[in-house]
Design an enzyme around this catalytic site. Sequence first.
Site, mmCIF file in Angstrom:
data_model
loop_
_atom_site.group_PDB
_atom_site.id
_atom_site.type_symbol
_atom_site.label_atom_id
_atom_site.label_comp_id
_atom_site.label_asym_id
_atom_site.label_seq_id
_atom_site.Cartn_x
_atom_site.Cartn_y
_atom_site.Cartn_z
ATOM 1 N N HIS A 22 -13.683 -45.933 7.498
ATOM 2 C CA HIS A 22 -13.679 -44.858 6.519
ATOM 3 C C HIS A 22 -14.856 -43.916 6.747
ATOM 4 O O HIS A 22 -15.980 -44.370 6.946
ATOM 5 C CB HIS A 22 -13.740 -45.451 5.105
ATOM 6 N N ASP A 66 -9.305 -38.685 4.971
ATOM 7 C CA ASP A 66 -10.192 -39.054 3.860
ATOM 8 C C ASP A 66 -9.802 -38.307 2.592
ATOM 9 O O ASP A 66 -9.654 -37.084 2.600
ATOM 10 C CB ASP A 66 -11.633 -38.730 4.248
ATOM 11 N N TYR A 116 -20.678 -28.110 16.625
ATOM 12 C CA TYR A 116 -21.241 -28.871 17.747
ATOM 13 C C TYR A 116 -22.159 -29.981 17.235
ATOM 14 O O TYR A 116 -22.111 -31.112 17.728
ATOM 15 C CB TYR A 116 -22.032 -27.963 18.686
#
Length: 144
Positions: A22, A66, A116
């Site tokens: 998770h 999620d 990034y």
Amino acid sequence: MLKGIPAILSPELLKVLCEMGHSDRLVISDGNFPAESMGKDAIVIRCDGHGVPEILDAILQVFPLDTYVDHPVNLMEVMPGDTVETPIWDTYKDIIKKNDSRGAAAVGNIERFAFYDEARTAYAIVATGEKALYANIMLQKGVI
């Protein structure tokens, strides 16, 4: 071969998706993304012969997003002044809608250099041969 598992998902990729917990994040990158340098602390899986949409569609058939965050899916924002069109984002939103009831509402954007930075902390990066620009997408794993 397994029943009910998209054939495009290699044993290596399935293993990684299963290992993730998770809130772990997965980047599916386009062909221009520096996957190897961004993924020094991540698992990098090469899928050079495939595009992001087909990989995304297959992953989302087995990967829960999620539900504890507003945007479990994030795209790399287009740099200010860059005139690149991003029709592939609409394709992503259609794929997400097929697999998550929140649809496009689950999708956010992250500034390029912040993307990034986030990618450097991802559990894994799936490097594709996608030719579309700004086609990178980050998924945050949920629970079943």
